[in-house]
Motif scaffolding. Structure first.
Motif, mmCIF file in Angstrom:
data_model
loop_
_atom_site.group_PDB
_atom_site.id
_atom_site.type_symbol
_atom_site.label_atom_id
_atom_site.label_comp_id
_atom_site.label_asym_id
_atom_site.label_seq_id
_atom_site.Cartn_x
_atom_site.Cartn_y
_atom_site.Cartn_z
ATOM 1 N N VAL A 1 0.971 -1.440 0.354
ATOM 2 C CA VAL A 1 0.115 -0.219 -0.018
ATOM 3 C C VAL A 1 0.786 1.329 -0.113
ATOM 4 O O VAL A 1 1.514 1.295 0.924
ATOM 5 C CB VAL A 1 -0.744 -0.354 0.908
ATOM 6 C CG1 VAL A 1 -1.597 1.547 1.195
ATOM 7 C CG2 VAL A 1 -2.124 -0.906 1.158
ATOM 8 N N LYS A 2 0.657 2.054 -0.907
ATOM 9 C CA LYS A 2 1.649 3.356 -1.044
ATOM 10 C C LYS A 2 1.171 4.389 -2.264
ATOM 11 O O LYS A 2 -0.224 3.930 -2.494
ATOM 12 C CB LYS A 2 2.973 2.922 -2.075
ATOM 13 C CG LYS A 2 2.178 2.515 -3.702
ATOM 14 C CD LYS A 2 4.060 1.601 -4.014
ATOM 15 C CE LYS A 2 3.559 1.283 -5.318
ATOM 16 N NZ LYS A 2 5.222 0.961 -5.870
ATOM 17 N N THR A 3 1.706 5.531 -1.569
ATOM 18 C CA THR A 3 1.234 6.595 -2.411
ATOM 19 C C THR A 3 1.376 7.181 -3.788
ATOM 20 O O THR A 3 2.507 7.365 -3.519
ATOM 21 C CB THR A 3 1.331 7.246 -1.330
ATOM 22 O OG1 THR A 3 0.570 8.003 0.056
ATOM 23 C CG2 THR A 3 0.902 8.984 -1.884
ATOM 24 N N LEU A 4 0.946 6.782 -4.501
ATOM 25 C CA LEU A 4 1.400 7.001 -5.862
ATOM 26 C C LEU A 4 0.987 8.591 -6.400
ATOM 27 O O LEU A 4 -0.168 9.261 -5.691
ATOM 28 C CB LEU A 4 0.480 5.921 -6.903
ATOM 29 C CG LEU A 4 0.626 5.247 -6.324
ATOM 30 C CD1 LEU A 4 -0.249 3.690 -7.998
ATOM 31 C CD2 LEU A 4 1.781 4.709 -7.288
ATOM 32 N N PRO A 5 1.299 8.953 -7.318
ATOM 33 C CA PRO A 5 1.625 10.796 -7.723
ATOM 34 C C PRO A 5 0.880 10.695 -8.611
ATOM 35 O O PRO A 5 -0.373 9.880 -8.818
ATOM 36 C CB PRO A 5 3.140 11.013 -7.897
ATOM 37 C CG PRO A 5 3.282 9.930 -8.833
ATOM 38 C CD PRO A 5 3.194 8.806 -7.631
ATOM 39 N N ASN A 6 0.011 12.036 -9.110
ATOM 40 C CA ASN A 6 -0.597 12.339 -9.736
ATOM 41 C C ASN A 6 0.327 11.924 -11.499
ATOM 42 O O ASN A 6 1.165 11.842 -11.435
ATOM 43 C CB ASN A 6 -1.069 13.607 -10.074
ATOM 44 C CG ASN A 6 -2.272 14.055 -8.767
ATOM 45 O OD1 ASN A 6 -2.752 13.404 -8.366
ATOM 46 N ND2 ASN A 6 -2.518 15.400 -8.292
ATOM 47 N N TYR A 7 -0.556 10.993 -12.436
ATOM 48 C CA TYR A 7 0.030 11.254 -13.688
ATOM 49 C C TYR A 7 -0.578 12.237 -15.096
ATOM 50 O O TYR A 7 -2.315 11.679 -15.221
ATOM 51 C CB TYR A 7 0.048 10.202 -13.938
ATOM 52 C CG TYR A 7 0.500 8.726 -13.038
ATOM 53 C CD1 TYR A 7 2.060 8.646 -13.174
ATOM 54 C CD2 TYR A 7 -0.235 7.965 -12.547
ATOM 55 C CE1 TYR A 7 2.775 8.053 -12.818
ATOM 56 C CE2 TYR A 7 0.926 7.371 -11.242
ATOM 57 C CZ TYR A 7 2.466 6.888 -11.860
ATOM 58 O OH TYR A 7 3.165 6.453 -10.317
ATOM 59 N N ALA B 1 -3.497 0.387 -3.557
ATOM 60 C CA ALA B 1 -2.777 -1.437 -3.247
ATOM 61 C C ALA B 1 -2.144 -1.768 -5.008
ATOM 62 O O ALA B 1 -2.609 -2.009 -5.663
ATOM 63 C CB ALA B 1 -4.318 -2.175 -2.695
ATOM 64 N N ALA B 2 -0.619 -1.668 -4.245
ATOM 65 C CA ALA B 2 0.222 -2.857 -5.400
ATOM 66 C C ALA B 2 0.316 -3.739 -5.529
ATOM 67 O O ALA B 2 0.788 -3.352 -4.609
ATOM 68 C CB ALA B 2 0.745 -0.788 -5.445
ATOM 69 N N SER B 3 0.097 -4.878 -6.200
ATOM 70 C CA SER B 3 0.333 -5.867 -6.812
ATOM 71 C C SER B 3 1.318 -6.091 -7.921
ATOM 72 O O SER B 3 0.915 -6.240 -8.968
ATOM 73 C CB SER B 3 -0.764 -7.146 -6.678
ATOM 74 O OG SER B 3 -0.179 -7.534 -6.720
ATOM 75 N N VAL B 4 2.743 -6.726 -7.563
ATOM 76 C CA VAL B 4 2.952 -6.626 -9.162
ATOM 77 C C VAL B 4 2.988 -8.356 -9.785
ATOM 78 O O VAL B 4 2.367 -9.785 -9.032
ATOM 79 C CB VAL B 4 5.320 -7.016 -8.488
ATOM 80 C CG1 VAL B 4 5.124 -7.603 -10.142
ATOM 81 C CG2 VAL B 4 5.336 -5.751 -7.754
ATOM 82 N N PHE B 5 2.007 -7.831 -10.640
ATOM 83 C CA PHE B 5 2.341 -8.916 -11.854
ATOM 84 C C PHE B 5 3.331 -9.419 -13.031
ATOM 85 O O PHE B 5 3.715 -8.383 -13.386
ATOM 86 C CB PHE B 5 0.904 -9.127 -12.564
ATOM 87 C CG PHE B 5 -0.009 -9.785 -13.905
ATOM 88 C CD1 PHE B 5 -0.521 -10.850 -13.442
ATOM 89 C CD2 PHE B 5 0.690 -9.160 -14.908
ATOM 90 C CE1 PHE B 5 -1.266 -11.457 -14.459
ATOM 91 C CE2 PHE B 5 0.188 -10.882 -16.014
ATOM 92 C CZ PHE B 5 -0.952 -11.831 -16.102
ATOM 93 N N VAL B 6 3.610 -10.865 -13.028
ATOM 94 C CA VAL B 6 4.239 -11.529 -14.053
ATOM 95 C C VAL B 6 3.288 -12.551 -14.600
ATOM 96 O O VAL B 6 3.357 -13.591 -13.701
ATOM 97 C CB VAL B 6 5.715 -11.194 -13.400
ATOM 98 C CG1 VAL B 6 6.756 -12.194 -14.792
ATOM 99 C CG2 VAL B 6 5.886 -10.012 -12.474
ATOM 100 N N GLY B 7 3.094 -12.754 -16.101
ATOM 101 C CA GLY B 7 2.502 -13.655 -16.620
ATOM 102 C C GLY B 7 2.010 -13.299 -17.855
ATOM 103 O O GLY B 7 2.488 -12.115 -17.961
ATOM 104 N N ASP B 8 1.336 -14.251 -18.668
ATOM 105 C CA ASP B 8 0.778 -14.667 -19.358
ATOM 106 C C ASP B 8 -0.271 -13.401 -19.662
ATOM 107 O O ASP B 8 -1.032 -13.244 -18.426
ATOM 108 C CB ASP B 8 -0.245 -15.590 -20.035
ATOM 109 C CG ASP B 8 -0.483 -15.961 -21.456
ATOM 110 O OD1 ASP B 8 -1.697 -15.195 -21.247
ATOM 111 O OD2 ASP B 8 -0.071 -15.994 -22.610
ATOM 112 N N CYS C 1 -3.059 -1.652 -9.393
ATOM 113 C CA CYS C 1 -2.707 -0.774 -8.859
ATOM 114 C C CYS C 1 -4.265 -0.606 -8.217
ATOM 115 O O CYS C 1 -5.250 0.041 -9.334
ATOM 116 C CB CYS C 1 -2.502 0.370 -9.001
ATOM 117 S SG CYS C 1 -0.531 1.191 -9.524
ATOM 118 N N LEU C 2 -5.100 -0.729 -7.136
ATOM 119 C CA LEU C 2 -5.708 -0.622 -7.064
ATOM 120 C C LEU C 2 -6.079 0.772 -5.845
ATOM 121 O O LEU C 2 -5.542 0.439 -4.833
ATOM 122 C CB LEU C 2 -6.699 -1.813 -6.054
ATOM 123 C CG LEU C 2 -8.420 -1.855 -5.318
ATOM 124 C CD1 LEU C 2 -9.276 -1.845 -5.945
ATOM 125 C CD2 LEU C 2 -7.506 -3.509 -4.422
#
Length: 321
Positions: A168-174, A259-266, A315-316
């Protein structure tokens, strides 16, 4: 009680409150906004929260329980007109009820009342296995339902451990330029086409660099929104004040807590990863979804064409429960 158990219990309590409300108000119009307010969840993500806890989506649950209640009343109240029972259970007309009832039970309401219900009951008893325990519908289960294709035992534990790796982290405006797709997210859609358009546009302006940041922004839940109307933005972060043309649109994606979760896959498995994030991690996390769009965050070279493997962060948007 452990913190994660308390958090899941809070989710169960809120969803059960909705299940009870639906049962008590089944003759009324049950809007997403009303039911989300009953649960004290953001309407934007409530469908996914509900499905993760109840095991079926909101529309399916409402339709099923209305039809099952009506089916019971047809037998228990044999002298009450079919239309009256239909209206009591939220159907606007006899024809709408007739279509839905036949699709669900394979016969008309009149046939059900005149003996079809008894035959259906005998058939279910014959199909039941000795010792089989059937969970009574109407309350959220203690654990999220397993996803299609998931396994049990060690494999299931491995899946859960993987999705629990969430930060769980704070992301900037994009500040982004984007091309929008309207249509199915999967096969039959034009997602690949809009990404190719974005790549061509960005490459021509020296934006497709090794350290680029891209976002795949889904504005709709395909389990709720008609596939032909689902919106998805293929986006790339651009500098403030960067001049754009009519080939793209510009917007700001709000920052904040995610909430950020790394995804690696198809890429075909990314939907299941989102389901696990909503269904396994979120109810025990102490957070609830916030009213901002989910997105996938891609940085640098995120695709290996040899293996067709993608790497990104799911990113949720969240806020405290």
């Amino acid at each position: 009680m452990a913190t994660s158990s308390r958090n899941r219990a809070e989710y169960q309590k809120r969803v059960n409150r909705v299940l009870d409300y639906i049962q008590d108000h089944r003759a009324e119009e049950l809007s997403l906004e009303t039911l989300a307010a009953v649960a004290a969840f953001s309407p934007f993500h409530f469908h996914r929260v509900f499905k993760s806890m109840a095991g079926e989506n909101l529309r399916e649950f409402i339709q099923r329980t209305r039809l099952e209640t009506a089916a019971s009343h047809l037998v228990l109240r044999p002298h009450v007109d079919v239309l009256e029972i239909a209206l009591e259970n939220g159907f606007s007309s006899a024809s709408a009820f007739a279509r839905a009832f036949k699709e669900r039970f394979g016969m008309s309401a009149s046939a059900w009342r005149s003996g079809g219900a008894a035959q259906a009951s005998k058939a279910r008893q014959a199909e039941s296995k000795p010792g089989e325990v059937v969970r009574k519908p109407g309350k959220a289960a203690g654990c999220a339902p397993e996803q299609d294709g998931s396994s049990s035992g060690a494999d299931a534990r491995s899946d859960e451990e993987e999705i629990m790796n969430v930060t769980v982290k704070t992301l900037p405006n994009y500040h982004v330029a984007y091309v929008r797709s309207v249509g199915p997210y999967g096969p039959g859609g034009n997602v690949r086409e809009v990404w190719e358009r974005l790549v061509r546009w960005a490459s021509a302006r020296d934006l497709w660099t090794a350290d680029r940041i891209c976002l795949n922004i889904a504005h709709d839940n395909p389990n709720v929104t008609e596939p032909a109307k689902c919106r998805l933005d293929a986006a790339i972060v651009i500098p403030d004040g960067f001049a754009v043309d009519g080939d793209v649109n510009v917007t700001d994606v709000p920052g904040g807590k995610y909430a950020a979760s790394v995804f690696v896959g198809d890429p075909s498995t990314i939907g299941a990863a989102w389901d696990q994030l909503f269904g396994r991690w979120l109810p025990e996390s102490g957070y609830q979804p916030d009213h901002r769009a989910c997105f996938e965050l891609y940085q640098g070279e995120f695709h290996d064409p040899k293996t067709n493997t993608f790497r990104c962060e799911l990113c949720l948007p969240v806020r405290p429960l």
